[in-house]
Scaffold this active site. Structure first.
Site, PDB file in Angstrom:
ATOM      1  N   ARG A 194      12.571   5.191  12.836  1.00  0.00           N
ATOM      2  CA  ARG A 194      11.292   5.894  12.764  1.00  0.00           C
ATOM      3  C   ARG A 194      10.411   5.528  13.969  1.00  0.00           C
ATOM      4  O   ARG A 194      10.909   5.036  14.968  1.00  0.00           O
ATOM      5  CB  ARG A 194      10.640   5.575  11.408  1.00  0.00           C
ATOM      6  CG  ARG A 194      11.525   6.025  10.231  1.00  0.00           C
ATOM      7  CD  ARG A 194      10.887   5.750   8.897  1.00  0.00           C
ATOM      8  NE  ARG A 194       9.644   6.502   8.735  1.00  0.00           N
ATOM      9  CZ  ARG A 194       8.742   6.235   7.782  1.00  0.00           C
ATOM     10  NH1 ARG A 194       8.969   5.259   6.899  1.00  0.00           N
ATOM     11  NH2 ARG A 194       7.642   6.947   7.707  1.00  0.00           N
ATOM     12  N   GLU A 196      12.455  -9.239   2.389  1.00  0.00           N
ATOM     13  CA  GLU A 196      11.686  -8.067   2.835  1.00  0.00           C
ATOM     14  C   GLU A 196      12.528  -6.820   2.577  1.00  0.00           C
ATOM     15  O   GLU A 196      13.704  -6.791   2.954  1.00  0.00           O
ATOM     16  CB  GLU A 196      11.424  -8.211   4.342  1.00  0.00           C
ATOM     17  CG  GLU A 196      10.785  -7.000   4.988  1.00  0.00           C
ATOM     18  CD  GLU A 196      10.670  -7.154   6.518  1.00  0.00           C
ATOM     19  OE1 GLU A 196      11.160  -8.152   7.087  1.00  0.00           O
ATOM     20  OE2 GLU A 196      10.087  -6.244   7.128  1.00  0.00           O
ATOM     21  N   ARG A 252       6.812   1.020  13.744  1.00  0.00           N
ATOM     22  CA  ARG A 252       7.455   0.474  12.527  1.00  0.00           C
ATOM     23  C   ARG A 252       8.602  -0.471  12.866  1.00  0.00           C
ATOM     24  O   ARG A 252       9.243  -1.023  11.983  1.00  0.00           O
ATOM     25  CB  ARG A 252       7.991   1.614  11.647  1.00  0.00           C
ATOM     26  CG  ARG A 252       6.896   2.502  11.088  1.00  0.00           C
ATOM     27  CD  ARG A 252       7.457   3.547  10.139  1.00  0.00           C
ATOM     28  NE  ARG A 252       6.579   4.688  10.069  1.00  0.00           N
ATOM     29  CZ  ARG A 252       5.487   4.768   9.277  1.00  0.00           C
ATOM     30  NH1 ARG A 252       5.177   3.802   8.467  1.00  0.00           N
ATOM     31  NH2 ARG A 252       4.724   5.841   9.300  1.00  0.00           N
ATOM     32  N   ALA A 301       2.921  -0.623   5.015  1.00  0.00           N
ATOM     33  CA  ALA A 301       2.409  -0.662   6.391  1.00  0.00           C
ATOM     34  C   ALA A 301       1.904  -2.046   6.798  1.00  0.00           C
ATOM     35  O   ALA A 301       1.843  -2.357   7.999  1.00  0.00           O
ATOM     36  CB  ALA A 301       1.309   0.375   6.555  1.00  0.00           C
ATOM     37  N   PRO A 339       0.787  -1.230   0.000  1.00  0.00           N
ATOM     38  CA  PRO A 339       0.000   0.000   0.000  1.00  0.00           C
ATOM     39  C   PRO A 339       0.820   1.282   0.000  1.00  0.00           C
ATOM     40  O   PRO A 339       1.851   1.374   0.669  1.00  0.00           O
ATOM     41  CB  PRO A 339      -0.818  -0.095   1.293  1.00  0.00           C
ATOM     42  CG  PRO A 339      -0.147  -1.126   2.115  1.00  0.00           C
ATOM     43  CD  PRO A 339       0.522  -2.061   1.160  1.00  0.00           C
ATOM     44  N   ASN A 340       0.314   2.224  -0.765  1.00  0.00           N
ATOM     45  CA  ASN A 340       0.845   3.598  -0.869  1.00  0.00           C
ATOM     46  C   ASN A 340       2.153   3.697  -1.644  1.00  0.00           C
ATOM     47  O   ASN A 340       2.642   4.795  -1.897  1.00  0.00           O
ATOM     48  CB  ASN A 340       0.999   4.243   0.524  1.00  0.00           C
ATOM     49  CG  ASN A 340      -0.321   4.289   1.264  1.00  0.00           C
ATOM     50  OD1 ASN A 340      -1.287   4.803   0.720  1.00  0.00           O
ATOM     51  ND2 ASN A 340      -0.394   3.721   2.456  1.00  0.00           N
ATOM     52  N   ARG A 346       4.923  11.032  -2.594  1.00  0.00           N
ATOM     53  CA  ARG A 346       4.549  10.801  -1.199  1.00  0.00           C
ATOM     54  C   ARG A 346       5.731  11.084  -0.270  1.00  0.00           C
ATOM     55  O   ARG A 346       6.808  10.490  -0.468  1.00  0.00           O
ATOM     56  CB  ARG A 346       4.180   9.316  -1.114  1.00  0.00           C
ATOM     57  CG  ARG A 346       4.081   8.762   0.252  1.00  0.00           C
ATOM     58  CD  ARG A 346       4.091   7.229   0.232  1.00  0.00           C
ATOM     59  NE  ARG A 346       3.805   6.768   1.578  1.00  0.00           N
ATOM     60  CZ  ARG A 346       4.098   5.566   2.022  1.00  0.00           C
ATOM     61  NH1 ARG A 346       4.680   4.676   1.241  1.00  0.00           N
ATOM     62  NH2 ARG A 346       3.816   5.244   3.255  1.00  0.00           N
ATOM     63  N   ASN A 363       8.095  -5.362  -0.588  1.00  0.00           N
ATOM     64  CA  ASN A 363       7.913  -4.222   0.316  1.00  0.00           C
ATOM     65  C   ASN A 363       6.427  -4.194   0.649  1.00  0.00           C
ATOM     66  O   ASN A 363       5.608  -3.733  -0.159  1.00  0.00           O
ATOM     67  CB  ASN A 363       8.357  -2.905  -0.333  1.00  0.00           C
ATOM     68  CG  ASN A 363       8.307  -1.750   0.657  1.00  0.00           C
ATOM     69  OD1 ASN A 363       7.705  -1.854   1.720  1.00  0.00           O
ATOM     70  ND2 ASN A 363       8.927  -0.640   0.290  1.00  0.00           N
ATOM     71  N   HIS A 411       3.743  -4.223   9.344  1.00  0.00           N
ATOM     72  CA  HIS A 411       3.603  -4.068  10.789  1.00  0.00           C
ATOM     73  C   HIS A 411       2.261  -4.579  11.316  1.00  0.00           C
ATOM     74  O   HIS A 411       1.975  -4.447  12.503  1.00  0.00           O
ATOM     75  CB  HIS A 411       3.751  -2.582  11.163  1.00  0.00           C
ATOM     76  CG  HIS A 411       4.870  -1.904  10.419  1.00  0.00           C
ATOM     77  ND1 HIS A 411       6.179  -2.282  10.549  1.00  0.00           N
ATOM     78  CD2 HIS A 411       4.868  -0.903   9.481  1.00  0.00           C
ATOM     79  CE1 HIS A 411       6.938  -1.518   9.758  1.00  0.00           C
ATOM     80  NE2 HIS A 411       6.162  -0.687   9.095  1.00  0.00           N
ATOM     81  N   TYR A 464      10.899   9.184   1.274  1.00  0.00           N
ATOM     82  CA  TYR A 464      10.923   8.152   0.230  1.00  0.00           C
ATOM     83  C   TYR A 464      11.558   8.611  -1.084  1.00  0.00           C
ATOM     84  O   TYR A 464      11.686   7.815  -2.017  1.00  0.00           O
ATOM     85  CB  TYR A 464       9.493   7.646  -0.032  1.00  0.00           C
ATOM     86  CG  TYR A 464       8.859   7.028   1.205  1.00  0.00           C
ATOM     87  CD1 TYR A 464       9.365   5.852   1.750  1.00  0.00           C
ATOM     88  CD2 TYR A 464       7.774   7.628   1.839  1.00  0.00           C
ATOM     89  CE1 TYR A 464       8.803   5.282   2.885  1.00  0.00           C
ATOM     90  CE2 TYR A 464       7.200   7.066   2.978  1.00  0.00           C
ATOM     91  CZ  TYR A 464       7.722   5.896   3.490  1.00  0.00           C
ATOM     92  OH  TYR A 464       7.167   5.337   4.622  1.00  0.00           O
ATOM     93  N   ASP A 510       1.603 -15.509   6.770  1.00  0.00           N
ATOM     94  CA  ASP A 510       1.167 -16.887   6.516  1.00  0.00           C
ATOM     95  C   ASP A 510       1.285 -17.240   5.039  1.00  0.00           C
ATOM     96  O   ASP A 510       1.636 -18.378   4.695  1.00  0.00           O
ATOM     97  CB  ASP A 510      -0.285 -17.092   6.971  1.00  0.00           C
ATOM     98  CG  ASP A 510      -0.420 -17.236   8.485  1.00  0.00           C
ATOM     99  OD1 ASP A 510       0.621 -17.361   9.172  1.00  0.00           O
ATOM    100  OD2 ASP A 510      -1.563 -17.239   8.975  1.00  0.00           O
ATOM    101  N   HIS A 533      12.614  -2.361   2.702  1.00  0.00           N
ATOM    102  CA  HIS A 533      12.028  -1.072   3.044  1.00  0.00           C
ATOM    103  C   HIS A 533      12.939   0.014   2.506  1.00  0.00           C
ATOM    104  O   HIS A 533      14.171  -0.101   2.602  1.00  0.00           O
ATOM    105  CB  HIS A 533      11.872  -0.916   4.561  1.00  0.00           C
ATOM    106  CG  HIS A 533      10.973  -1.964   5.130  1.00  0.00           C
ATOM    107  ND1 HIS A 533       9.619  -1.932   4.945  1.00  0.00           N
ATOM    108  CD2 HIS A 533      11.253  -3.097   5.813  1.00  0.00           C
ATOM    109  CE1 HIS A 533       9.087  -3.008   5.513  1.00  0.00           C
ATOM    110  NE2 HIS A 533      10.059  -3.735   6.045  1.00  0.00           N
ATOM    111  N   SER A 571      12.941   3.188   3.621  1.00  0.00           N
ATOM    112  CA  SER A 571      13.436   3.943   4.782  1.00  0.00           C
ATOM    113  C   SER A 571      14.021   2.979   5.811  1.00  0.00           C
ATOM    114  O   SER A 571      13.733   1.767   5.791  1.00  0.00           O
ATOM    115  CB  SER A 571      12.286   4.737   5.404  1.00  0.00           C
ATOM    116  OG  SER A 571      11.281   3.858   5.895  1.00  0.00           O
TER     117      SER A 571
HETATM  118  C1  DQA Z   1       8.071   1.282   4.143  1.00  0.00           C
HETATM  119  C2  DQA Z   1       8.087   1.521   5.658  1.00  0.00           C
HETATM  120  C3  DQA Z   1       6.710   1.281   6.261  1.00  0.00           C
HETATM  121  O1  DQA Z   1       6.745   1.503   7.653  1.00  0.00           O
HETATM  122  C4  DQA Z   1       5.701   2.232   5.629  1.00  0.00           C
HETATM  123  O2  DQA Z   1       4.415   1.964   6.127  1.00  0.00           O
HETATM  124  C5  DQA Z   1       5.721   2.194   4.138  1.00  0.00           C
HETATM  125  C6  DQA Z   1       7.006   2.126   3.459  1.00  0.00           C
HETATM  126  C7  DQA Z   1       9.426   1.630   3.493  1.00  0.00           C
HETATM  127  O3  DQA Z   1       9.633   1.199   2.372  1.00  0.00           O
HETATM  128  O4  DQA Z   1      10.256   2.319   4.083  1.00  0.00           O
HETATM  129  O5  DQA Z   1       4.696   2.319   3.498  1.00  0.00           O
HETATM  130  O6  DQA Z   1       7.816  -0.085   3.907  1.00  0.00           O
END
Ligand code: DQA
Length: 139
Positions: free
Chosen positions: A104, A95, A108, A74, A9-10, A17, A71, A77, A22, A84, A97, A99
């Site tokens: 943070r 995995e 997170r 959110a 998401p996002n 954003r 990635n 978390h 980012y 699963d 990220h 950031s």
């Molecule tokens: C993220 C870090 C997450 O905490 C956040 O919700 C994101 C981006 C990152 O790529 O740094 O949406 O996964």
């Protein structure tokens, strides 16, 4: 080698954003760079803001791809269901990220998916994805 980059998401808003966190590059532009840097790898890319669609994608590729760079945004978390799904397939998952989540907010700092992933890369900007692909190529 067949790898999927899976964004949650996002992450469709990358470049627009919270640019101080980012960066100002869109993922579509970064994906072109990745394809140039790894011409020998069959890369594909999928993004969804929907937890179920992320799970469906993991099920779809998770028995025949060599790896997934995930990635989960959110959902990292919050999502036992994505953890699963990762446990339920055979493809290894890294995995990532953008950031450094540990610098943070404390919510997170916990990831539901780290313990079922091959490893975690965080804090290197968009190059976290590149480092994950390199990790798969050295496996
Ligand atoms: C993220 C870090 C997450 O905490 C956040 O919700 C994101 C981006 C990152 O790529 O740094 O949406 O996964």
């Amino acid at each position: 080698m067949k790898l999927l980059i899976l964004n949650g998401p996002n992450l469709n808003l990358l470049g627009k954003r919270e640019v101080s966190i980012y960066g100002n590059k869109s993922f579509d532009n970064y994906y072109i760079d990745l394809q140039d840097q790894f011409p020998q790898i069959e890369l594909s890319y999928f993004q969804s803001n929907n937890e179920g669609e992320i799970i469906d994608k993991i099920h779809e590729v998770g028995f025949n791809y060599d790896g997934i760079v995930l990635n989960a945004g959110a959902y990292t978390h919050t999502s036992v269901a994505i953890a699963d799904a990762i446990s339920g397939v055979t493809s290894p998952v890294i995995e990532v990220h953008i950031s450094n989540v540990f610098k943070r907010e404390s919510f997170r700092h916990h990831s539901y998916i780290s313990s079922v992933c091959m490893g975690t890369i965080a804090g290197f900007g968009l190059d976290s994805y590149k480092l994950a692909i390199e990790a798969f190529t050295k496996k």
